[in-house]
Scaffold this motif. Structure first.
Motif, PDB file in Angstrom:
ATOM      1  N   SER A 114      -0.924 -14.308  -1.156  1.00  0.00           N
ATOM      2  CA  SER A 114      -1.745 -13.701  -0.111  1.00  0.00           C
ATOM      3  C   SER A 114      -2.435 -12.480  -0.715  1.00  0.00           C
ATOM      4  O   SER A 114      -1.770 -11.536  -1.148  1.00  0.00           O
ATOM      5  CB  SER A 114      -0.880 -13.296   1.092  1.00  0.00           C
ATOM      6  N   LEU A 115      -3.775 -12.516  -0.784  1.00  0.00           N
ATOM      7  CA  LEU A 115      -4.542 -11.432  -1.393  1.00  0.00           C
ATOM      8  C   LEU A 115      -5.004 -10.447  -0.315  1.00  0.00           C
ATOM      9  O   LEU A 115      -5.441 -10.844   0.756  1.00  0.00           O
ATOM     10  CB  LEU A 115      -5.756 -11.989  -2.141  1.00  0.00           C
ATOM     11  N   HIS A 116      -4.929  -9.167  -0.674  1.00  0.00           N
ATOM     12  CA  HIS A 116      -5.302  -8.117   0.274  1.00  0.00           C
ATOM     13  C   HIS A 116      -6.252  -7.137  -0.413  1.00  0.00           C
ATOM     14  O   HIS A 116      -5.901  -6.554  -1.447  1.00  0.00           O
ATOM     15  CB  HIS A 116      -4.056  -7.381   0.772  1.00  0.00           C
ATOM     16  N   SER A 117      -7.439  -6.975   0.154  1.00  0.00           N
ATOM     17  CA  SER A 117      -8.391  -5.989  -0.351  1.00  0.00           C
ATOM     18  C   SER A 117      -8.080  -4.658   0.314  1.00  0.00           C
ATOM     19  O   SER A 117      -8.321  -4.475   1.508  1.00  0.00           O
ATOM     20  CB  SER A 117      -9.829  -6.427  -0.033  1.00  0.00           C
ATOM     21  N   VAL A 118      -7.522  -3.747  -0.456  1.00  0.00           N
ATOM     22  CA  VAL A 118      -7.006  -2.488   0.085  1.00  0.00           C
ATOM     23  C   VAL A 118      -7.729  -1.326  -0.589  1.00  0.00           C
ATOM     24  O   VAL A 118      -7.927  -1.335  -1.804  1.00  0.00           O
ATOM     25  CB  VAL A 118      -5.481  -2.378  -0.166  1.00  0.00           C
ATOM     26  N   PRO A 119      -8.151  -0.317   0.168  1.00  0.00           N
ATOM     27  CA  PRO A 119      -8.823   0.839  -0.446  1.00  0.00           C
ATOM     28  C   PRO A 119      -7.953   1.511  -1.498  1.00  0.00           C
ATOM     29  O   PRO A 119      -6.715   1.439  -1.461  1.00  0.00           O
ATOM     30  CB  PRO A 119      -9.062   1.777   0.750  1.00  0.00           C
ATOM     31  N   ASN A 120      -8.621   2.176  -2.437  1.00  0.00           N
ATOM     32  CA  ASN A 120      -7.904   2.829  -3.538  1.00  0.00           C
ATOM     33  C   ASN A 120      -6.811   3.756  -3.055  1.00  0.00           C
ATOM     34  O   ASN A 120      -5.702   3.772  -3.576  1.00  0.00           O
ATOM     35  CB  ASN A 120      -8.893   3.627  -4.395  1.00  0.00           C
ATOM     36  N   TRP A 121      -7.106   4.534  -2.025  1.00  0.00           N
ATOM     37  CA  TRP A 121      -6.192   5.597  -1.608  1.00  0.00           C
ATOM     38  C   TRP A 121      -4.906   5.067  -0.990  1.00  0.00           C
ATOM     39  O   TRP A 121      -3.898   5.760  -0.952  1.00  0.00           O
ATOM     40  CB  TRP A 121      -6.889   6.529  -0.627  1.00  0.00           C
ATOM     41  N   SER A 122      -4.921   3.810  -0.510  1.00  0.00           N
ATOM     42  CA  SER A 122      -3.723   3.308   0.177  1.00  0.00           C
ATOM     43  C   SER A 122      -3.012   2.178  -0.548  1.00  0.00           C
ATOM     44  O   SER A 122      -1.928   1.766  -0.133  1.00  0.00           O
ATOM     45  CB  SER A 122      -4.103   2.826   1.590  1.00  0.00           C
ATOM     46  N   ARG A 123      -3.592   1.705  -1.654  1.00  0.00           N
ATOM     47  CA  ARG A 123      -2.989   0.547  -2.324  1.00  0.00           C
ATOM     48  C   ARG A 123      -1.583   0.842  -2.818  1.00  0.00           C
ATOM     49  O   ARG A 123      -0.642   0.083  -2.606  1.00  0.00           O
ATOM     50  CB  ARG A 123      -3.887   0.100  -3.484  1.00  0.00           C
TER      51      ARG A 123
ATOM     52  N   PRO B  59       8.037 -18.831  -1.041  1.00  0.00           N
ATOM     53  CA  PRO B  59       7.877 -17.389  -0.873  1.00  0.00           C
ATOM     54  C   PRO B  59       6.407 -17.012  -0.954  1.00  0.00           C
ATOM     55  O   PRO B  59       5.616 -17.658  -1.641  1.00  0.00           O
ATOM     56  CB  PRO B  59       8.669 -16.798  -2.049  1.00  0.00           C
ATOM     57  N   VAL B  60       6.043 -15.958  -0.225  1.00  0.00           N
ATOM     58  CA  VAL B  60       4.673 -15.472  -0.204  1.00  0.00           C
ATOM     59  C   VAL B  60       4.602 -14.177  -1.007  1.00  0.00           C
ATOM     60  O   VAL B  60       5.342 -13.236  -0.737  1.00  0.00           O
ATOM     61  CB  VAL B  60       4.180 -15.228   1.236  1.00  0.00           C
ATOM     62  N   LEU B  61       3.728 -14.146  -1.988  1.00  0.00           N
ATOM     63  CA  LEU B  61       3.537 -12.968  -2.825  1.00  0.00           C
ATOM     64  C   LEU B  61       2.285 -12.243  -2.343  1.00  0.00           C
ATOM     65  O   LEU B  61       1.174 -12.765  -2.435  1.00  0.00           O
ATOM     66  CB  LEU B  61       3.386 -13.389  -4.290  1.00  0.00           C
ATOM     67  N   ARG B  62       2.470 -11.023  -1.836  1.00  0.00           N
ATOM     68  CA  ARG B  62       1.355 -10.238  -1.285  1.00  0.00           C
ATOM     69  C   ARG B  62       0.820  -9.302  -2.378  1.00  0.00           C
ATOM     70  O   ARG B  62       1.526  -8.399  -2.818  1.00  0.00           O
ATOM     71  CB  ARG B  62       1.826  -9.443  -0.079  1.00  0.00           C
ATOM     72  N   ILE B  63      -0.424  -9.529  -2.784  1.00  0.00           N
ATOM     73  CA  ILE B  63      -1.016  -8.791  -3.904  1.00  0.00           C
ATOM     74  C   ILE B  63      -2.211  -7.981  -3.416  1.00  0.00           C
ATOM     75  O   ILE B  63      -3.126  -8.524  -2.787  1.00  0.00           O
ATOM     76  CB  ILE B  63      -1.470  -9.742  -5.022  1.00  0.00           C
TER      77      ILE B  63
ATOM     78  N   GLU C  84       0.368   3.246  -1.778  1.00  0.00           N
ATOM     79  CA  GLU C  84       1.219   3.541  -0.634  1.00  0.00           C
ATOM     80  C   GLU C  84       1.780   2.259  -0.028  1.00  0.00           C
ATOM     81  O   GLU C  84       2.955   2.202   0.353  1.00  0.00           O
ATOM     82  CB  GLU C  84       0.421   4.305   0.424  1.00  0.00           C
ATOM     83  N   GLN C  85       0.954   1.221   0.050  1.00  0.00           N
ATOM     84  CA  GLN C  85       1.407  -0.015   0.670  1.00  0.00           C
ATOM     85  C   GLN C  85       2.430  -0.743  -0.195  1.00  0.00           C
ATOM     86  O   GLN C  85       3.308  -1.435   0.327  1.00  0.00           O
ATOM     87  CB  GLN C  85       0.210  -0.919   0.975  1.00  0.00           C
ATOM     88  N   VAL C  86       2.328  -0.580  -1.500  1.00  0.00           N
ATOM     89  CA  VAL C  86       3.372  -1.143  -2.363  1.00  0.00           C
ATOM     90  C   VAL C  86       4.669  -0.377  -2.158  1.00  0.00           C
ATOM     91  O   VAL C  86       5.749  -0.969  -2.000  1.00  0.00           O
ATOM     92  CB  VAL C  86       2.947  -1.092  -3.848  1.00  0.00           C
ATOM     93  N   ARG C  87       4.594   0.929  -2.164  1.00  0.00           N
ATOM     94  CA  ARG C  87       5.795   1.747  -2.009  1.00  0.00           C
ATOM     95  C   ARG C  87       6.453   1.528  -0.649  1.00  0.00           C
ATOM     96  O   ARG C  87       7.678   1.534  -0.526  1.00  0.00           O
ATOM     97  CB  ARG C  87       5.434   3.217  -2.201  1.00  0.00           C
ATOM     98  N   ASP C  88       5.623   1.278   0.384  1.00  0.00           N
ATOM     99  CA  ASP C  88       6.166   1.069   1.725  1.00  0.00           C
ATOM    100  C   ASP C  88       6.603  -0.365   1.975  1.00  0.00           C
ATOM    101  O   ASP C  88       7.126  -0.671   3.049  1.00  0.00           O
ATOM    102  CB  ASP C  88       5.125   1.463   2.785  1.00  0.00           C
ATOM    103  N   GLY C  89       6.380  -1.253   0.996  1.00  0.00           N
ATOM    104  CA  GLY C  89       6.818  -2.633   1.150  1.00  0.00           C
ATOM    105  C   GLY C  89       5.829  -3.531   1.863  1.00  0.00           C
ATOM    106  O   GLY C  89       6.138  -4.691   2.129  1.00  0.00           O
ATOM    107  N   GLN C  90       4.627  -3.032   2.178  1.00  0.00           N
ATOM    108  CA  GLN C  90       3.628  -3.878   2.822  1.00  0.00           C
ATOM    109  C   GLN C  90       2.986  -4.836   1.819  1.00  0.00           C
ATOM    110  O   GLN C  90       2.488  -5.887   2.193  1.00  0.00           O
ATOM    111  CB  GLN C  90       2.555  -3.013   3.479  1.00  0.00           C
ATOM    112  N   LEU C  91       2.961  -4.434   0.556  1.00  0.00           N
ATOM    113  CA  LEU C  91       2.500  -5.288  -0.532  1.00  0.00           C
ATOM    114  C   LEU C  91       3.617  -5.434  -1.548  1.00  0.00           C
ATOM    115  O   LEU C  91       4.422  -4.517  -1.734  1.00  0.00           O
ATOM    116  CB  LEU C  91       1.271  -4.684  -1.219  1.00  0.00           C
ATOM    117  N   ASP C  92       3.665  -6.582  -2.217  1.00  0.00           N
ATOM    118  CA  ASP C  92       4.657  -6.787  -3.273  1.00  0.00           C
ATOM    119  C   ASP C  92       4.185  -6.222  -4.602  1.00  0.00           C
ATOM    120  O   ASP C  92       4.995  -5.819  -5.441  1.00  0.00           O
ATOM    121  CB  ASP C  92       4.949  -8.282  -3.429  1.00  0.00           C
ATOM    122  N   ALA C  93       2.873  -6.210  -4.802  1.00  0.00           N
ATOM    123  CA  ALA C  93       2.293  -5.709  -6.049  1.00  0.00           C
ATOM    124  C   ALA C  93       0.835  -5.376  -5.798  1.00  0.00           C
ATOM    125  O   ALA C  93       0.226  -5.863  -4.845  1.00  0.00           O
ATOM    126  CB  ALA C  93       2.414  -6.752  -7.162  1.00  0.00           C
ATOM    127  N   ALA C  94       0.278  -4.542  -6.674  1.00  0.00           N
ATOM    128  CA  ALA C  94      -1.140  -4.205  -6.569  1.00  0.00           C
ATOM    129  C   ALA C  94      -1.699  -3.922  -7.946  1.00  0.00           C
ATOM    130  O   ALA C  94      -1.041  -3.304  -8.785  1.00  0.00           O
ATOM    131  CB  ALA C  94      -1.349  -2.998  -5.659  1.00  0.00           C
TER     132      ALA C  94
END
Length: 308
Positions: free
Chosen positions: A131-140, A100-104, A142-152
């Motif tokens: 899988s690490l993702h550098s995401v701006p503060n304002w969208s981090r 499994p891939v964990l998107r953080i 949102e991406q967890v809530r939308d399922g694009q990230l597993d955790a932040a």
């Protein structure tokens, strides 16, 4: 009379649209979050209301509000989405022969702590890829809530609808000032000692939580800081602090040791309350995410002493 076992024809998409609109209370913003056009949101909400036989929102030209029925449905809708997410995570964890891939979603200033987190997680779960993702503060979030990230990893967030926030550590801030300034001769500083120098701070619109936290910390220390030019990048800001008019800024302790400044000094603060809470934001807690939280806490323990 309804027959035993008769089911409502409610779609999961309608539940998701309902929760999003309940959080935004604005059709346009809800549509933007869902990446659909506004009429699609209205259509799905109307279908859900027809299926349930109740009105879930009061709509006027100026505002959208939940009805009493909508308020009663909201926690149940959260539970439905969380249950589905847990089911998906359970299947994902099995992997069907694949890891499994964990998107953080990561944040700036983690320093060596991030390496420790990944090493500990690998020790706990050798079957997991990260899988690490550098995401701006304002969208981090949102991406967890939308399922694009597993955790932040997020700082200074106390609560957020639809998400679980797992506290993982508190992080001290470190003062950055010219290496040649007399205050740099001390091993540690009280925040109030920096009142004589102008403060370089990230613009509020870029990080309102951090901006407000720093200003309030200064006020609690007994002074109103004089704001200088804004903090831009580490390289440019450190160069300007070291070579220009004397000024200071604050940074996360995790950055200390990852940069080699020539003309600025890092000094820890004596004020015990100047600590930034960091949490792990998730949609729902799963065994894999519990392992990630454990790895974060372990990393905090291993890197607790800043290099000042």
């Amino acid at each position: 009379m309804d027959q035993p076992g008769e089911l409502f024809q409610v779609e999961l998409r309608q539940v998701d649209y309902f929760v999003t609109l309940a959080e935004e209370l604005h059709f346009g913003r809800a549509a933007e979050r869902l990446h659909v056009v506004q009429p699609a949101v209205s259509q799905q909400i109307q279908r859900l209301e027809r299926e349930l036989g109740v009105q879930l929102f009061d709509r006027t030209r100026r505002r959208v509000t939940l009805t009493r029925a909508g308020e009663r449905l909201l926690p149940e809708a959260y539970a439905v989405l969380a249950s589905v997410k847990r089911a998906v995570d359970t299947v994902t964890d099995l992997g069907e022969g694949e890891a499994p891939v964990l998107r953080i979603g990561t944040t700036e200033g983690l320093g060596e702590r991030l390496d420790v987190i990944l090493a500990k997680l690998r020790e706990l779960r050798q079957d997991v890829q990260v899988s690490l993702h550098s995401v701006p503060n304002w969208s981090r979030l949102e991406q967890v809530r939308d399922g694009q990230l597993d955790a932040a990893l997020v700082r200074l967030v106390k609560n957020r609808k639809g998400l679980d926030l797992i506290p993982v550590w508190e992080e001290r801030l470190v003062a950055v000032l010219p290496a040649g300034h007399r205050l740099a001769g001390k091993p540690a500083l009280a925040l109030r000692e920096l009142a004589e120098l102008p403060l370089r701070l990230v613009p509020r619109e870029a990080n309102p939580a951090f901006y407000d936290f720093v200003l309030q910390a200064c006020r609690d220390a007994g002074f109103e800081p004089r704001l200088d030019a804004p903090f831009t990048t580490l390289q440019n800001t450190f160069a300007e602090i070291g070579m220009g008019q004397a000024s200071w800024t604050l940074m996360y302790e995790g950055i200390v040791g990852t940069v080699v400044p020539k003309r600025v000094a890092f000094r820890r603060l004596l004020d015990p309350e100047v600590r930034i809470p960091t949490s792990l934001a998730v949609r729902s807690v799963t065994p894999l995410l519990e392992n990630l939280a454990e790895a974060c806490r372990f990393a905090a323990e291993q890197t607790a002493t800043p290099r000042a």
